[in-house]
Design a protein around this motif. Structure first.
Motif, PDB file in Angstrom:
ATOM      1  N   ASP A 128      -7.339   3.474   1.912  1.00 47.09           N
ATOM      2  CA  ASP A 128      -7.892   2.419   2.755  1.00 47.09           C
ATOM      3  C   ASP A 128      -6.976   1.999   3.894  1.00 47.09           C
ATOM      4  O   ASP A 128      -7.448   1.539   4.929  1.00 47.09           O
ATOM      5  CB  ASP A 128      -8.214   1.181   1.899  1.00 47.09           C
ATOM      6  CG  ASP A 128      -9.254   1.493   0.842  1.00 47.09           C
ATOM      7  OD1 ASP A 128     -10.198   2.250   1.144  1.00 47.09           O
ATOM      8  OD2 ASP A 128      -9.097   1.003  -0.288  1.00 47.09           O
TER       9      ASP A 128
ATOM     10  N   SER B 189      -3.039   3.340   4.508  1.00 42.48           N
ATOM     11  CA  SER B 189      -2.078   4.317   5.002  1.00 42.48           C
ATOM     12  C   SER B 189      -2.733   5.598   5.509  1.00 42.48           C
ATOM     13  O   SER B 189      -2.370   6.119   6.554  1.00 42.48           O
ATOM     14  CB  SER B 189      -1.060   4.643   3.909  1.00 42.48           C
ATOM     15  OG  SER B 189      -0.130   5.571   4.379  1.00 42.48           O
ATOM     16  N   ARG B 190      -3.716   6.098   4.762  1.00 46.40           N
ATOM     17  CA  ARG B 190      -4.333   7.379   5.145  1.00 46.40           C
ATOM     18  C   ARG B 190      -5.015   7.299   6.515  1.00 46.40           C
ATOM     19  O   ARG B 190      -4.767   8.138   7.369  1.00 46.40           O
ATOM     20  CB  ARG B 190      -5.319   7.824   4.078  1.00 46.40           C
ATOM     21  CG  ARG B 190      -5.862   9.212   4.341  1.00 46.40           C
ATOM     22  CD  ARG B 190      -6.518   9.774   3.140  1.00 46.40           C
ATOM     23  NE  ARG B 190      -5.521   9.923   2.094  1.00 46.40           N
ATOM     24  CZ  ARG B 190      -5.668  10.705   1.051  1.00 46.40           C
ATOM     25  NH1 ARG B 190      -6.744  11.417   0.920  1.00 46.40           N
ATOM     26  NH2 ARG B 190      -4.738  10.783   0.134  1.00 46.40           N
TER      27      ARG B 190
ATOM     28  N   ALA C  28       0.852  -1.192   0.000  1.00 40.79           N
ATOM     29  CA  ALA C  28       0.000   0.000   0.000  1.00 40.79           C
ATOM     30  C   ALA C  28       0.887   1.242   0.000  1.00 40.79           C
ATOM     31  O   ALA C  28       1.849   1.320   0.773  1.00 40.79           O
ATOM     32  CB  ALA C  28      -0.901   0.006   1.229  1.00 40.79           C
ATOM     33  N   PRO C  29       0.591   2.228  -0.861  1.00 44.27           N
ATOM     34  CA  PRO C  29       1.382   3.455  -0.892  1.00 44.27           C
ATOM     35  C   PRO C  29       1.275   4.249   0.416  1.00 44.27           C
ATOM     36  O   PRO C  29       0.205   4.330   1.022  1.00 44.27           O
ATOM     37  CB  PRO C  29       0.771   4.264  -2.035  1.00 44.27           C
ATOM     38  CG  PRO C  29       0.008   3.283  -2.849  1.00 44.27           C
ATOM     39  CD  PRO C  29      -0.440   2.216  -1.900  1.00 44.27           C
TER      40      PRO C  29
ATOM     41  N   CYS D 172      -0.877  10.740  -2.907  1.00 47.94           N
ATOM     42  CA  CYS D 172      -0.668   9.331  -3.269  1.00 47.94           C
ATOM     43  C   CYS D 172      -0.891   8.375  -2.104  1.00 47.94           C
ATOM     44  O   CYS D 172      -0.687   7.170  -2.251  1.00 47.94           O
ATOM     45  CB  CYS D 172       0.750   9.143  -3.819  1.00 47.94           C
ATOM     46  SG  CYS D 172       1.060  10.097  -5.304  1.00 47.94           S
ATOM     47  N   ASP D 173      -1.278   8.876  -0.932  1.00 51.21           N
ATOM     48  CA  ASP D 173      -1.492   8.036   0.240  1.00 51.21           C
ATOM     49  C   ASP D 173      -2.645   7.055  -0.016  1.00 51.21           C
ATOM     50  O   ASP D 173      -3.678   7.441  -0.571  1.00 51.21           O
ATOM     51  CB  ASP D 173      -1.835   8.921   1.439  1.00 51.21           C
ATOM     52  CG  ASP D 173      -1.292   8.408   2.743  1.00 51.21           C
ATOM     53  OD1 ASP D 173      -0.358   7.580   2.739  1.00 51.21           O
ATOM     54  OD2 ASP D 173      -1.787   8.841   3.795  1.00 51.21           O
ATOM     55  N   ASP D 174      -2.465   5.798   0.375  1.00 49.19           N
ATOM     56  CA  ASP D 174      -3.502   4.787   0.193  1.00 49.19           C
ATOM     57  C   ASP D 174      -4.719   5.160   1.037  1.00 49.19           C
ATOM     58  O   ASP D 174      -4.623   5.263   2.261  1.00 49.19           O
ATOM     59  CB  ASP D 174      -2.974   3.412   0.601  1.00 49.19           C
ATOM     60  CG  ASP D 174      -3.985   2.321   0.350  1.00 49.19           C
ATOM     61  OD1 ASP D 174      -4.914   2.189   1.180  1.00 49.19           O
ATOM     62  OD2 ASP D 174      -3.862   1.609  -0.651  1.00 49.19           O
TER      63      ASP D 174
END
Length: 179
Positions: free
Chosen positions: A51, A53-54, A4-5, A47-49
């Protein structure tokens, strides 16, 4: 594995450095070593995921012993390293960061944004693992990221107490179909 980014905007603070000068005869050199604390506060970037990372990896990173070793003075090129603690609500990760200080890496022929000397620029890599998380599937997940930080005040005896800003770009890697 699932990837995940991780994409964060960073704002933080350096504390006053504890400087120590060292001189060697063989090979002949003069270095400045400093130790200080670095606290970073993270907000999601584009670009943060959304689901993983965010919602989970905001919060803050604390490096209690950020050590710099500079060539001659705090205005010379150097390297830095330290152990970090990343807390975001119930999530806790530990790891290490290290990199180069006062060097511009975004110069020709790759880019034309910096000179090779760039006082106050810290760039490196952080690697860590999640030790505590509400979701058992995240426990043991790895974080690999590059960071770029900017400190505006650079003096002969180091990077003084000041605000810093920057970015973290990387990935969160976890098992697929894990427990």
């Amino acid at each position: 594995m699932c990837v995940a980014p991780v994409s964060k905007i960073v704002k933080g603070r350096l504390t006053e450095p504890e400087p120590e000068r060292r001189e060697c005869e063989d090979p002949r050199c003069l270095t400045l070593t400093t130790r200080q604390t670095l606290e970073l506060f993270l907000d999601p970037f584009d670009c943060d995921d959304p689901d993983v990372s965010r919602p989970l990896l905001n919060g803050g990173i604390r490096v209690t012993d950020l050590v710099h070793v500079f060539d001659r003075s705090g205005q010379g090129r150097g390297f830095h390293s330290g152990e970090f603690r990343w807390e975001a609500g119930p999530l806790l990760a530990f790891g290490r960061l290290s990199g180069i200080t006062n060097a511009g890496t975004h110069h020709e022929p790759v880019m034309d944004c910096q000179r090779c000397e760039d006082p106050g620029f810290l760039q490196g890599r952080l690697c860590g693992s999640i030790a505590r998380a509400e979701d058992p599937a995240l426990r043991g997940a790895q974080i690999f990221a590059n960071y770029a930080l900017r400190a505006d005040r650079v003096e002969g005896d180091g990077l003084h107490a000041q605000d810093v800003r920057g970015t973290i770009e990387g990935v969160l890697v976890r098992g697929c179909g894990c427990c």
